[in-house]
Scaffold this active site. Structure first.
Site, short mmCIF file in Angstrom:
data_model
loop_
_atom_site.label_atom_id
_atom_site.label_comp_id
_atom_site.label_asym_id
_atom_site.label_seq_id
_atom_site.Cartn_x
_atom_site.Cartn_y
_atom_site.Cartn_z
N GLN A 99 0.83 -1.21 0.00
CA GLN A 99 0.00 0.00 0.00
C GLN A 99 0.87 1.25 0.00
OE1 GLN A 99 -3.21 0.04 2.82
NE2 GLN A 99 -3.40 2.27 2.77
N CYS A 105 -6.82 0.62 1.69
CA CYS A 105 -6.69 -0.73 2.24
C CYS A 105 -7.92 -1.57 1.96
CB CYS A 105 -6.42 -0.65 3.74
SG CYS A 105 -7.79 0.02 4.71
N HIS A 260 -9.14 -0.18 9.95
CA HIS A 260 -8.33 -0.76 8.87
C HIS A 260 -9.03 -2.01 8.33
CE1 HIS A 260 -4.72 -1.37 6.59
NE2 HIS A 260 -4.32 -2.43 7.26
N ASN A 284 -2.60 -8.46 6.46
CA ASN A 284 -2.63 -7.00 6.48
C ASN A 284 -2.14 -6.47 5.14
OD1 ASN A 284 -2.23 -4.25 6.90
ND2 ASN A 284 -1.26 -4.50 8.90
N TRP A 286 -0.96 -3.81 4.26
CA TRP A 286 0.26 -3.02 4.34
C TRP A 286 1.49 -3.87 4.02
CZ3 TRP A 286 -0.40 0.10 9.57
CH2 TRP A 286 -1.38 1.08 9.38
#
Length: 704
Positions: A99, A105, A260, A284, A286
Site C-alpha cells: 500500500q 486498504c 483498517h 494486512n 500493508w
C-alpha cells in the site's frame, strides 16, 4: 517494443454491437475497445495516451493532496522505471501488493483475497497483454458493475510524488499488475481520490460479480465457525475490518490496526492438545504489522500442534499474515465480509446442493418510496413485486438470500437509503432494515411457499436498482428447469476424486442440468489445474474446451449432461495419473519420449510421423506438452482410435493417416458412452411452516 517518447492520444474507442455485459461480450467503458486501440498504436509505432483518464491532476482528484503537491505529481511508464518490466512475474500473489500513500486498504484487502481464487482472478486480469509482446503502453482490466462486466482500458502512466508511488506499488520492482489494476479501478470510480476510503464489501462484489454478506462480530451468528469453514472450503473471497472509534490506522500494542481492512486468507479446525481449535488466517494489506497474541508466528500454542500440520500452516515471516483464534478474531475485529458467485458460505453440510438465482433490474420512482415511517399500505401494493418459490425446508439450513443493490451516480459515493419487504400470500412477513450502503443483503430460513420481494427506498427520486434472489435447492434433479449455480466444493482425496464428479458438475452447472464450453473451461481450470504440476503447462483455452465438448457431447447439442461429464471426468483422472507417472522429472511437461510412453500406457498407438505431428501441434517450441494440451490431444487420439476400430470391426479396410487421426480440425467423432447413471430419489417436505430465521446486514464500514 515502442519508443517511450512517442505516444498516440485517442479520445474514444469503438462500441461493440449486440447484447453486452457478459464476460464473453463485455461492455466497453467509455466506449474504448482494447484490441482496436492497441492495434492502432502498434500500426503507428506510438504509445497509447488515454484522454479519458489523462496523466493530469483531474485523474488524481482535487481533494486528495494539497494543491502544491498535486502540481508536483509526475507520471511515469514502467518502461521508464525498469529495463525489463513484467505485468505478472512468477504468478499473482497477495504478497505482491504494497500500500502506498492513498488509504485504499479496503480495495487492497479485496484484491488480496482475489489473488487466492483463480476462478475470479482470470476474469479481472486478462492474459492477452504484457510488456514483452505487442507492447503499446495500453492495458485493460475487467470489473463487475451493477449487473454487467465492464472492460476498462488505461494507459500505463503511473503517478509518483517525490519519486515514490502515490498509490499501491509492487513488492518486486519490475512487476506492475497491482499498480495498473488499481489505476483501472480508479478510472472506473472516477479518480484516485475516490479510492481514498471505501467499502470492502463493494470491492469484493466489483471483483467477482458475486453476492456479499456482512457479519457483525460484535453480535455474530451462532454458526459463525461453520460459516467460516464453508466459506474457506468453497473458495469465497473474505475480508474483515476493525473499528475506527480509536482513529484510523492506529496500531495497538497487540499489532492490530484500528479503522483498517484486512484479508481473511484461511479458516481451519485443527487438533490442539486434547481437543480442537478453530483458527483464522488474516493478512494486512500493508505487507507488515501482525497480531502479537495467541497463535501469532512465535506463540507457544504452535508447540502443541502436530509438526507436519504446523509446517503446512505456519509461515513465520514479517509479511503481514498471521493466525489467531476465532475467539480473538471476534474480540479484535468488528465486521466479517464474505462474497462468492452464489451463497456457498451458507452450505454447512457435505450433501451437494444448488442455488438458483433470479435477477431483476428496474427503476425506482417516487411511488416506491416505502422506506419512510409514514408509508401507506397502498404504496406497497402499487410497487413492483418479484416472486420466488421455496421448494425445500430444513429448520437448521438457510435457504434464501436476497441482495438489493442501487446503481450509484458517477461519483460512486451518493448512496440512497434502501431496503425491501417480503410478503407471503399478500401479507407482510418480514421488513428489511433500511441503510445507506450500496447494497443490502439478507439471508433467511423460509418455509416452503411462494413469496414476493418489494424493493423499497426512502427517496422521492428515480434511480436504478438491481435485485437478485437466491434460493437453495436441496435435491439435485437432472430435469430441473431453473438455473442452478455452483455449489460447495468438496475436499476429496485423490483416490476418491472420481466419486466426486457429481459435486464438481453441480458446482459449475449454471444453466440447469448441463454445462456449456465456457462453464467447462472454468471447471477445468479451477478443478483440474489446482496443483502446480497440472498448471505449469498453461490453462485450458476456450477453443480447446469447445473441442473437448464436441468430442464428449453425445447428444450434439453443444452442452454436456451429467452422464456425459462423468465419462469425461473418468478420462481426465485417467490422463492425470498417466501424466504424473510419465513426467519423471516433475517439470509439468512431457518431452517426446515421455509423451510416447504416455500414449502406450493409455493403450493407444502412434507411429513416428503421427508422434511428430502431435508434438508440433500440441507442444511448445521445445516440443514439450503441458497437461492441458496433453488432455486435448489424448481425448482426440482416443476418440479417433475408437472410431477407426469400429470401422475395422465392421469389415472395412481402414488405413488411418495422421490427419484422420484427429489432427484435422474437422475430425470429431463421439466417444463410447458410459453406463447409465442411477437416478436418485428426491422429495420436498410438505406443509406450510412459518419463517424460522432471518439474518440481515446493514453496516457502514468505510475503510482507508
Amino acid at each position: 517494443m515502442l519508443a517511450p517518447g512517442s505516444a498516440l492520444t485517442l479520445e474514444q474507442g469503438w462500441q461493440t454491437t449486440g447484447a453486452t455485459g457478459s464476460l464473453h461480450n463485455l461492455k466497453k467503458f467509455n466506449n474504448q475497445d482494447f484490441d482496436r486501440l492497441r492495434a492502432l498504436c502498434l500500426s503507428q509505432g506510438l504509445l497509447f495516451e488515454d484522454a479519458t483518464f489523462p496523466a493530469h491532476i483531474s485523474s488524481i482528484g482535487p481533494n486528495l493532496l494539497s494543491e502544491d503537491k498535486l502540481w508536483q505529481i509526475q507520471w511515469k511508464r514502467p518502461t521508464e522505471l525498469q529495463r525489463n518490466p513484467y505485468l505478472v512475474l512468477d504468478g499473482v500473489s497477495r504478497f505482491d501488493i504494497m500500500q502506498g500513500e492513498i488509504g485504499c486498504c479496503w480495495m487492497l484487502a479485496a484484491l488480496g483475497s482475489l489473488t487466492q481464487q483463480k476462478q475470479f482472478l482470470e476474469n479481472v486480469l486478462p492474459r492477452d497483454q504484457g510488456f514483452q509482446d505487442n507492447y503499446a503502453g495500453i492495458f485493460h482490466f475487467r470489473f463487475w458493475q451493477h449487473g454487467d462486466w465492464v472492460d476498462v482500458v488505461i494507459d500505463d502512466r503511473l503517478p509518483f510524488l517525490n519519486g515514490r508511488y502515490l498509490s499501491v506499488y509492487p513488492r518486486t520492482s519490475n512487476e506492475f499488475w497491482p499498480s495498473l489494476l488499481e489505476k483501472a479501478y480508479a478510472k472506473l470510480r472516477g479518480s484516485y481520490q475516490n479510492l481514498h476510503g471505501g467499502y470492502l464489501s463493494d470491492a469484493l462484489v466489483d471483483l467477482t460479480g458475486g453476492v456479499q454478506v456482512q457479519f457483525s462480530l460484535k453480535d455474530p451468528p451462532s454458526d459463525l465457525e461453520e460459516i467460516l469453514k464453508a466459506a474457506d472450503k468453497s473458495k469465497c473471497l473474505m475480508g474483515c475490518s476493525t473499528s475506527g472509534q480509536l482513529g484510523r490506522n492506529v496500531e495497538l500494542r497487540n499489532g492490530i490496526v484500528q479503522g483498517h481492512a484486512y484479508t481473511v486468507t484461511g479458516a481451519v479446525k485443527i487438533r490442539y492438545k486434547k481437543g480442537w481449535k478453530h483458527i483464522i488466517r488474516i493478512w494486512n494489506p500493508w505487507g507488515h504489522g501482525e497480531w502479537k497474541g495467541p497463535w501469532s508466528d512465535d506463540s507457544p500454542q504452535w508447540d502443541h500442534v502436530e509438526p507436519k500440520l504446523r509446517e503446512a500452516l505456519l509461515r513465520n515471516k514479517n509479511d503481514g499474515e498471521f493466525w489467531m483464534s476465532c475467539e480473538n478474531f471476534q474480540e479484535q475485529f468488528s465486521w466479517l465480509y464474505i462474497c462468492n458467485s452464489t451463497p456457498t458460505f451458507l452450505d454447512f453440510g457435505d450433501q451437494p446442493c444448488t442455488w438458483s438465482m433470479n435477477k431483476h433490474i428496474n427503476l425506482w420512482s417516487p411511488v416506491l418510496a416505502t422506506g419512510r415511517n409514514n408509508y401507506s399500505s397502498g404504496a406497497v401494493s402499487r410497487n413492483p413485486q418479484y416472486f420466488f418459490k421455496v421448494p425445500d425446508y430444513d429448520p437448521k439450513t438457510y435457504n434464501v438470500v436476497i441482495s438489493l443493490m442501487q446503481k450509484h451516480p458517477e461519483d460512486m459515493q451518493d448512496a440512497k437509503k434502501i431496503g425491501f419487504l417480503i410478503t407471503m400470500d399478500n401479507s407482510k412477513v418480514l421488513k428489511q432494515n433500511f441503510c445507506l450502503t450500496r447494497d443490502v443483503t439478507s439471508y433467511f430460513i423460509l418455509s416452503p411457499g411462494t413469496y414476493a420481494v418489494v424493493p423499497s427506498t426512502a427517496e422521492d427520486q428515480e434511480f436504478e436498482f438491481l435485485l437478485r434472489i437466491f434460493v437453495r435447492n436441496e435435491d439435485y434433479n437432472e430435469n430441473l428447469n431453473f438455473p442452478p449455480n455452483p455449489v460447495l466444493p468438496m475436499d476429496v482425496p485423490r483416490q476418491n476424486e472420481d466419486s466426486s464428479y457429481k459435486a464438481i458438475f453441480l458446482r459449475h452447472a449454471k444453466q440447469g442440468s448441463a454445462i456449456d464450453a465456457s462453464q467447462l473451461q472454468q471447471l477445468l481450470n479451477e478443478e483440474i489445474l489446482k496443483d502446480e504440476m497440472t498448471s505449469l503447462g498453461g490453462r485450458f483455452s476456450f477453443d480447446s474446451c469447445r473441442g473437448i465438448l464436441s468430442l464428449m457431447d453425445i447428444n450434439s447439442n453443444g452442452r454436456l449432461t451429467l452422464q456425459e461429464f462423468r465419462s469425461l471426468w473418468q478420462r481426465l483422472t485417467k490422463y492425470m495419473d498417466i501424466f504424473r507417472k510419465e513426467d519423471r522429472n516433475h517439470s509439468g511437461f512431457l518431452d517426446v519420449s515421455e509423451f510416447k510412453s504416455a500414449i502406450q500406457t493409455a493403450g493407444l498407438a502412434a507411429n513416428e510421423q503421427l508422434l511428430l505431428l502431435m508434438t508440433l501441434r500440441y507442444g511448445d517450441a521445445a516440443r514439450r506438452i503441458g497437461f492441458s494440451d496433453f488432455v486435448c490431444c489424448m481425448l482426440r487420439l482416443e476418440t479417433m482410435t475408437y472410431a477407426f476400430q469400429n470401422l475395422a470391426a465392421g469389415g472395412s479396410q481402414v488405413s488411418m493417416t495422421a490427419t484422420e487421426h484427429g489432427l484435422s480440425p474437422t475430425a470429431a467423432t463421439k466417444p463410447p458412452p458410459s453406463e447409465p447413471l442411477p437416478r436418485e430419489e428426491s422429495g420436498v417436505p410438505g406443509g406450510q411452516l412459518p419463517v424460522a430465521a432471518m439474518r440481515t446486514t446493514t453496516g457502514l464500514h468505510n475503510m482507508t
